[in-house]
Scaffold this motif. Sequence first.
Motif, PDB file in Angstrom:
ATOM      1  N   VAL A  82       0.837  -1.201   0.000  1.00  0.00           N
ATOM      2  CA  VAL A  82       0.000   0.000   0.000  1.00  0.00           C
ATOM      3  C   VAL A  82       0.868   1.245   0.000  1.00  0.00           C
ATOM      4  O   VAL A  82       0.578   2.245  -0.687  1.00  0.00           O
ATOM      5  N   GLY A  83       1.957   1.217   0.772  1.00  0.00           N
ATOM      6  CA  GLY A  83       2.878   2.359   0.798  1.00  0.00           C
ATOM      7  C   GLY A  83       3.487   2.618  -0.562  1.00  0.00           C
ATOM      8  O   GLY A  83       3.640   3.777  -0.980  1.00  0.00           O
ATOM      9  N   LEU A  84       3.858   1.549  -1.287  1.00  0.00           N
ATOM     10  CA  LEU A  84       4.400   1.709  -2.636  1.00  0.00           C
ATOM     11  C   LEU A  84       3.378   2.343  -3.569  1.00  0.00           C
ATOM     12  O   LEU A  84       3.722   3.223  -4.393  1.00  0.00           O
ATOM     13  N   VAL A  85       2.125   1.913  -3.444  1.00  0.00           N
ATOM     14  CA  VAL A  85       1.073   2.483  -4.286  1.00  0.00           C
ATOM     15  C   VAL A  85       0.914   3.972  -4.004  1.00  0.00           C
ATOM     16  O   VAL A  85       0.778   4.793  -4.924  1.00  0.00           O
ATOM     17  N   LEU A  86       0.942   4.344  -2.714  1.00  0.00           N
ATOM     18  CA  LEU A  86       0.791   5.751  -2.348  1.00  0.00           C
ATOM     19  C   LEU A  86       1.970   6.583  -2.849  1.00  0.00           C
ATOM     20  O   LEU A  86       1.801   7.738  -3.297  1.00  0.00           O
ATOM     21  N   ILE A  87       3.176   6.025  -2.772  1.00  0.00           N
ATOM     22  CA  ILE A  87       4.337   6.756  -3.293  1.00  0.00           C
ATOM     23  C   ILE A  87       4.203   6.937  -4.803  1.00  0.00           C
ATOM     24  O   ILE A  87       4.470   8.016  -5.359  1.00  0.00           O
ATOM     25  N   GLY A  88       3.795   5.859  -5.480  1.00  0.00           N
ATOM     26  CA  GLY A  88       3.619   5.961  -6.923  1.00  0.00           C
ATOM     27  C   GLY A  88       2.520   6.928  -7.311  1.00  0.00           C
ATOM     28  O   GLY A  88       2.574   7.571  -8.377  1.00  0.00           O
ATOM     29  N   ALA A  89       1.487   7.073  -6.444  1.00  0.00           N
ATOM     30  CA  ALA A  89       0.376   7.983  -6.740  1.00  0.00           C
ATOM     31  C   ALA A  89       0.709   9.426  -6.385  1.00  0.00           C
ATOM     32  O   ALA A  89      -0.126  10.319  -6.591  1.00  0.00           O
ATOM     33  N   GLY A  90       1.889   9.650  -5.786  1.00  0.00           N
ATOM     34  CA  GLY A  90       2.300  11.013  -5.468  1.00  0.00           C
ATOM     35  C   GLY A  90       1.809  11.517  -4.139  1.00  0.00           C
ATOM     36  O   GLY A  90       1.755  12.743  -3.919  1.00  0.00           O
ATOM     37  N   ALA A  91       1.474  10.612  -3.216  1.00  0.00           N
ATOM     38  CA  ALA A  91       1.013  11.016  -1.890  1.00  0.00           C
ATOM     39  C   ALA A  91       2.211  11.347  -1.012  1.00  0.00           C
ATOM     40  O   ALA A  91       2.549  10.621  -0.068  1.00  0.00           O
ATOM     41  N   ARG A  92       2.871  12.442  -1.345  1.00  0.00           N
ATOM     42  CA  ARG A  92       4.076  12.873  -0.624  1.00  0.00           C
ATOM     43  C   ARG A  92       4.343  14.329  -0.933  1.00  0.00           C
ATOM     44  O   ARG A  92       3.722  14.908  -1.825  1.00  0.00           O
ATOM     45  N   ILE A  93       5.241  14.885  -0.188  1.00  0.00           N
ATOM     46  CA  ILE A  93       5.663  16.271  -0.441  1.00  0.00           C
ATOM     47  C   ILE A  93       6.911  16.229  -1.308  1.00  0.00           C
ATOM     48  O   ILE A  93       7.910  15.596  -0.952  1.00  0.00           O
TER      49      ILE A  93
ATOM     50  N   ASP B 102      11.718   8.476  -6.359  1.00  0.00           N
ATOM     51  CA  ASP B 102      10.759   7.661  -5.584  1.00  0.00           C
ATOM     52  C   ASP B 102      11.436   6.524  -4.832  1.00  0.00           C
ATOM     53  O   ASP B 102      11.009   6.169  -3.716  1.00  0.00           O
ATOM     54  N   TRP B 103      12.473   5.939  -5.400  1.00  0.00           N
ATOM     55  CA  TRP B 103      13.089   4.785  -4.729  1.00  0.00           C
ATOM     56  C   TRP B 103      13.710   5.161  -3.385  1.00  0.00           C
ATOM     57  O   TRP B 103      13.858   4.313  -2.504  1.00  0.00           O
ATOM     58  N   VAL B 104      14.075   6.454  -3.224  1.00  0.00           N
ATOM     59  CA  VAL B 104      14.631   6.888  -1.921  1.00  0.00           C
ATOM     60  C   VAL B 104      13.553   6.799  -0.844  1.00  0.00           C
ATOM     61  O   VAL B 104      13.823   6.446   0.312  1.00  0.00           O
TER      62      VAL B 104
ATOM     63  N   SER C  19       6.295  11.060   3.148  1.00  0.00           N
ATOM     64  CA  SER C  19       5.293  10.355   2.357  1.00  0.00           C
ATOM     65  C   SER C  19       4.171   9.865   3.264  1.00  0.00           C
ATOM     66  O   SER C  19       4.387   9.524   4.438  1.00  0.00           O
ATOM     67  N   LEU C  20       2.966   9.790   2.716  1.00  0.00           N
ATOM     68  CA  LEU C  20       1.786   9.390   3.493  1.00  0.00           C
ATOM     69  C   LEU C  20       1.857   7.937   3.946  1.00  0.00           C
ATOM     70  O   LEU C  20       1.485   7.603   5.072  1.00  0.00           O
TER      71      LEU C  20
END
Length: 377
Positions: free
Chosen positions: A14-25, A31-33, A72-73
Motif C-alpha cells: 500500500v505504501g508503494l502504491v501511495l508513493i507511486g500515486a504522489g502522496a508525498r511532499i 521515488d526509490w529513496v 510520504s503518506l
Amino acid sequence: MNRVPLWAGLAFLVGLVLIGAGARIERGVPDWVLVIPLAITCLAVLLRYRSPLGSLGLGTVGFVMDVLVGPSLGTMLVYTDNLYAAALYGPARFSRWLLAITAVTAVGFGAVTGFLWSDWRALALNMVQVGLILVTPVTTAQILRQHRDQAAAERARAEQVARLAELDRQAAVTAERTRMARELHDMIANHFSAIAIQSTAALSRKDLDQATVRTIMESVRENSVKGMAEMRSMIGLLRQEGDEGEAMRHRLRDAEGLVERSRQAGLTTELRVDGRPRDLSVPVDLAAFRILQEALTNALKHGDPPARVRLAYEDDQVSITVDNPMGERDRRLPGAGAGLVGMKERASLVGGTFEAGPHENGWRVAATLPAPEGQAT
C-alpha cells in the motif's frame, strides 16, 4: 500473531502504491529513496509483539528518514502502528511517558512552525496534523489497554469469588457432616446405651430366672428395633431434598416415650409436666427432644436412679430440667463431652440457654428454649 508478516507485507505494498500515486511532499528526490524509510517502518511492524520498544525504535528511524526526504503518506500511516504497538504491548509506565512525549511534540511542532511562518492558522493546522499522527494512536492504545486491564481484573475477581464460593461450599459440607454426626449420635446413643447396660446386666447375673431374662431380652429387642428404625429414617432424610419431613418430626410431646424407654432400660425416671403442653416450632421441638434424649442417656450411663424430669411450658418459653443423683462418685460427667457440646449447640441455635453441671448431690441438665405461643409451625 502469525498474520503479522502478512500485514507488514500488505502495508509495504500500500505504501508503494501511495508513493507511486504522489502522496508525498515533493523535495526533488527520486521515488526509490522514499521506499527505504517505508521498508524500515514495515520491518518494525514484524516486531510489534516480540519487542514493542524495538519496533518503535526502528519505526522512528524510518519515520525521521522519511520526514527528511519526503515525507510520504504511506510511511506516516505505518509509523502510527509502531506507536500503537509500543503503547499497547510495551510497559505501562512507558506508555504514559509516550503519550506525554507525543503530545509535547505535537504542540511544540505546531508552535515552531506557527512562529516561523507568523501564521496562527499554520500553528493550528500543523498541531492537528502531527497530533493525528503521533497522539491519536497512543491514546487509542491506552484506551484499549485500560479495557484489557479491566477485563483481566474482572477475571481475577471472578476467580476469587469462585474460590470463596468453593470455600463456603466446603465449610457448608463440613457443617452438614457435623450436624449429621450429631443427629446420628443423638438418635442411636439412647437405644444402644440401654442395650449395652441391659445385656451387661444379663451376662453378669447368674441367678436370673427365665422370665427376667426374657423381659431383658424383649427390652433389648425393642431398643434395637427402634434404633434401626430411626437410623433408616435418618438415611431416608439424607437421600431426600428439602427440609426435615414429618416422618422425622420429633416432638417434646413424645417425652413420655423417652421416659418409658429409660425405665425399661433400668433407670427409675419420674416425669413432671408444668403448664399446658402445646405445639412448638419445628427447630425448637427437635432441639428440646434431643436435649431430653441426651440428658436421659447420660443419666442412664453415668448416674444413679431416680432421674427426675421436669418440663415447664411457660408463656414465651419451655424449660427442660433433668436431675439425677451420682452418689459418692466424682461428680463430673465422664466421657468425651460430645453430648454436652451437642446439647449446648442445639439450645444456642434456636436462641435458648443451656447449663449442665453438679447440683446438690447429683447432676443437673437445664435448658430453656424460646417458644412464644402461636408461633408453632
